[in-house]
Design a protein around this motif. Structure first.
Motif, PDB file in Angstrom:
ATOM      1  N   ARG A  68       0.844  -1.188   0.000  1.00 52.18           N
ATOM      2  CA  ARG A  68       0.000   0.000   0.000  1.00 52.18           C
ATOM      3  C   ARG A  68       0.886   1.247   0.000  1.00 52.18           C
ATOM      4  O   ARG A  68       2.115   1.155   0.103  1.00 52.18           O
ATOM      5  N   TYR A  69       0.250   2.440  -0.121  1.00 52.97           N
ATOM      6  CA  TYR A  69       0.983   3.706  -0.141  1.00 52.97           C
ATOM      7  C   TYR A  69       0.807   4.443   1.183  1.00 52.97           C
ATOM      8  O   TYR A  69      -0.205   4.300   1.858  1.00 52.97           O
ATOM      9  N   THR A  70       1.821   5.241   1.509  1.00 55.94           N
ATOM     10  CA  THR A  70       1.738   6.131   2.667  1.00 55.94           C
ATOM     11  C   THR A  70       2.381   7.457   2.299  1.00 55.94           C
ATOM     12  O   THR A  70       3.098   7.563   1.285  1.00 55.94           O
ATOM     13  N   SER A  71       2.117   8.501   3.100  1.00 59.50           N
ATOM     14  CA  SER A  71       2.677   9.830   2.856  1.00 59.50           C
ATOM     15  C   SER A  71       3.426  10.303   4.091  1.00 59.50           C
ATOM     16  O   SER A  71       2.967  10.115   5.216  1.00 59.50           O
ATOM     17  N   LEU A  72       4.585  10.923   3.851  1.00 58.01           N
ATOM     18  CA  LEU A  72       5.347  11.568   4.907  1.00 58.01           C
ATOM     19  C   LEU A  72       5.319  13.072   4.681  1.00 58.01           C
ATOM     20  O   LEU A  72       5.284  13.527   3.533  1.00 58.01           O
ATOM     21  N   THR A  73       5.341  13.862   5.760  1.00 63.23           N
ATOM     22  CA  THR A  73       5.300  15.318   5.655  1.00 63.23           C
ATOM     23  C   THR A  73       6.530  15.915   6.319  1.00 63.23           C
ATOM     24  O   THR A  73       6.857  15.568   7.459  1.00 63.23           O
ATOM     25  N   CYS A  74       7.206  16.808   5.587  1.00 64.73           N
ATOM     26  CA  CYS A  74       8.369  17.532   6.108  1.00 64.73           C
ATOM     27  C   CYS A  74       7.877  18.897   6.578  1.00 64.73           C
ATOM     28  O   CYS A  74       7.562  19.771   5.773  1.00 64.73           O
ATOM     29  N   SER A  75       7.798  19.095   7.893  1.00 66.53           N
ATOM     30  CA  SER A  75       7.232  20.325   8.460  1.00 66.53           C
ATOM     31  C   SER A  75       8.349  21.264   8.906  1.00 66.53           C
ATOM     32  O   SER A  75       9.145  20.925   9.787  1.00 66.53           O
ATOM     33  N   SER A  76       8.386  22.462   8.280  1.00 68.40           N
ATOM     34  CA  SER A  76       9.385  23.478   8.626  1.00 68.40           C
ATOM     35  C   SER A  76       8.754  24.850   8.401  1.00 68.40           C
ATOM     36  O   SER A  76       7.713  24.963   7.749  1.00 68.40           O
ATOM     37  N   GLN A  77       9.390  25.883   8.932  1.00 71.73           N
ATOM     38  CA  GLN A  77       8.884  27.242   8.783  1.00 71.73           C
ATOM     39  C   GLN A  77      10.022  28.194   8.463  1.00 71.73           C
ATOM     40  O   GLN A  77      11.166  27.983   8.883  1.00 71.73           O
TER      41      GLN A  77
END
Length: 388
Positions: free
Chosen positions: A238-247
Motif C-alpha cells: 500500500r501507499y503512505t505519505s510523509l510530511t516535512c514540516s518546517s517554517q
C-alpha cells in the motif's frame, strides 16, 4: 518608494488668457494644476502597516465609492465601498499596487499607484537603505523611523548634522547623505540581525513613519529544523505519505508568512532525485523497513538542518492466524510462538506413546519373569529357538 501622497494628472492648468483654472473638490476650490490636466475629484494617500497598504481619500462627502485594485498588471473587478479607505494585503508579493476610486454617479478616475520597495539581506551583512523624501524641513529635524515589533526613531537629521539618539556616532548606523538638507535619504546599517528587519521611513513627525515612501528591509535566515510526520505503520503493498514540516525564520513576519519553501528528501543518507514536495507518497514494500527517511527545507539558497530520521514499519497479515496486521518483528515472534505450540503438541503426543510402550514393556518383563520361575524348561527352549 513604498508609496506617497499624490495627486493624479499632469500638465496644464491655465486658460488662454494665462489665468489659472479652478477645480471644485468638496467644499474647496483649488487651482487646476494642483491636480494636473483635469480636475480630480479625490485626494488619495497611502499608509504602510505591517505588510498591508491602506489607501485613504478625501473629501468625505460622498455616500459611496467604487474601487478597482490592480496588482502589477492584474486588475480586480470593481467593488462598492461605503468608507473612505481600502486595505490591500500582502503587498510584498508585488512590485506595485494601484487603486482607482470613482465617486458615486461619476465615471471620473482617481488613480493612485503604490510602488513596493524592499531590499533583502542576510544576518551579519551591511546594507545601505535609501529613499527620496518629498521635502526636507528647513527648520527642525528629519526623523528616520524603524518599525518592526515597535516604532522607534533611529536617527535625526538637521541642517547642522546627524544625531543617533543623544550621540553623534553609532555602532549600528551611519548617515551617508551630504549635504544634510538633501531629500535623498541614505544610511548604512551594520552587523544586521533579525531585529533590524522591518519598515524604514522618515519625516518630521511620528505619523510620517507610516505614510508613503520608505523601504522594507527583509533579513533572511535558514528555515527551522524540519520534523517528519506521517503514518509509519502501513500494510505492505500500500501507499503512505510523509510530511516535512518546517517554517521560514526570516523577518519581518509579514514577509516570512508569504515564503514558499522547497524540500529535499533523503533515504539512508542518499538524496531522492526529483522529490521536492512537502508531502511525498511512498510505496510500502517488504524491504522498506530497512529505510530511514529524513528531509531538509530550503528558502532561496538557505538550507535548514537535517530532520531526525524516521522508519516505516511494514505490516503483514499472519499466514497462520490471518487475524490481524503486524510488523515483521511481531510476525516473526507470532510465527515462532505458533510453531512452538505445534512442537509442544508433538512432544506431548510422543510422551504419551512412550508411556504406552513402557507399559507394554513392563507387562512383558513381568510375564517373562513368571515363565522363568515356573517353567524354566520353556524359557530354555525359547532361548534355544532364538539362537541364544
Amino acid at each position: 518608494m513604498l508609496g506617497e501622497r499624490r495627486r493624479v494628472g499632469g500638465g496644464g492648468g491655465y486658460n488662454s488668457k494665462g489665468s489659472p483654472e479652478w477645480c471644485k473638490t468638496g467644499s474647496k476650490s483649488l487651482p487646476r494644476n494642483y491636480f494636473g490636466s483635469s480636475c480630480q475629484t479625490l485626494y488619495i494617500s497611502t499608509k504602510f502597516v505591517f505588510g498591508n497598504v491602506i489607501f485613504s481619500w478625501q473629501p468625505l462627502d460622498y455616500s459611496a465609492y467604487y474601487v478597482q485594485i490592480t496588482r502589477d498588471t492584474t486588475s480586480d473587478t470593481w467593488v462598492r465601498v461605503n468608507s473612505t479607505h481600502y486595505t490591500v494585503g500582502d503587498v510584498l508579493l508585488f512590485d506595485s499596487i494601484s487603486i482607482n476610486v470613482r465617486t458615486s454617479g461619476s465615471a471620473d478616475n482617481n488613480i493612485m499607484t503604490y510602488n513596493v520597495s524592499k531590499v533583502q539581506t542576510q544576518i551579519g551583512n551591511t546594507m545601505n537603505l535609501s529613499w527620496t523624501a518629498p521635502f526636507f524641513p528647513l527648520a527642525g529635524q528629519y526623523l528616520v523611523y524603524h518599525t518592526h515589533r515597535e516604532n522607534r526613531t533611529i536617527l535625526s537629521v538637521s541642517r547642522h548634522g546627524v544625531r543617533y539618539g543623544g550621540d553623534t556616532t553609532s555602532a549600528k548606523y551611519t548617515y551617508l547623505t551630504r549635504p544634510f538638507l538633501s531629500t535623498n535619504i541614505m544610511f548604512e546599517i551594520r552587523n544586521i540581525t533579525l531585529d533590524d528587519a522591518g519598515y524604514y521611513n522618515g519625516g518630521h513627525s511620528a505619523d510620517d513613519a507610516w505614510w508613503g515612501g520608505g523601504v522594507v528591509l527583509v533579513v533572511s535566515d535558514k528555515p527551522s529544523k524540519p520534523k517528519v510526520t506521517g503514518d509509519l505503520n502501513v500494510e505492505v503493498n500500500r501507499y503512505t505519505s510523509l510530511t516535512c514540516s518546517s517554517q521560514s525564520t526570516s523577518a519581518p513576519d509579514y514577509y516570512s508568512r508569504l515564503v514558499t519553501l522547497s524540500y529535499t528528501w533523503f533515504v539512508n543518507e542518499t538524496k531522492i532525485d526529483r522529490e521536492t514536495t512537502e508531502t511525498p507518497r511512498l510505496y510500502v514494500a517488504k524491504d522498506i523497513r530497512y529505510n530511514r527517511y529524513s528531509c531538509t527545507a530550503t528558502e532561496e539558497d538557505m538550507e535548514s538542518d537535517r530532520s531526525d530520521p524516521v522508519q516505516i514499519n511494514p505490516l503483514y497479515t499472519s499466514t497462520l492466524t490471518g487475524q490481524r496486521k503486524m510488523n515483521i518483528q511481531e510476525l516473526e515472534i507470532e510465527n515462532l510462538r505458533l510453531e512452538n505450540a505445534k512442537l509442544q503438541k508433538e512432544i506431548k503426543k510422543l510422551e504419551v506413546e512412550t508411556e504406552v510402550l513402557q507399559s507394554k514393556k513392563n507387562f512383558y518383563d513381568v510375564k517373562l519373569q513368571v515363565i522363568r520361575n515356573e517353567h524354566p524348561e520353556v524359557l530354555a527352549q525359547m532361548l534355544k529357538d532364538n539362537g541364544c
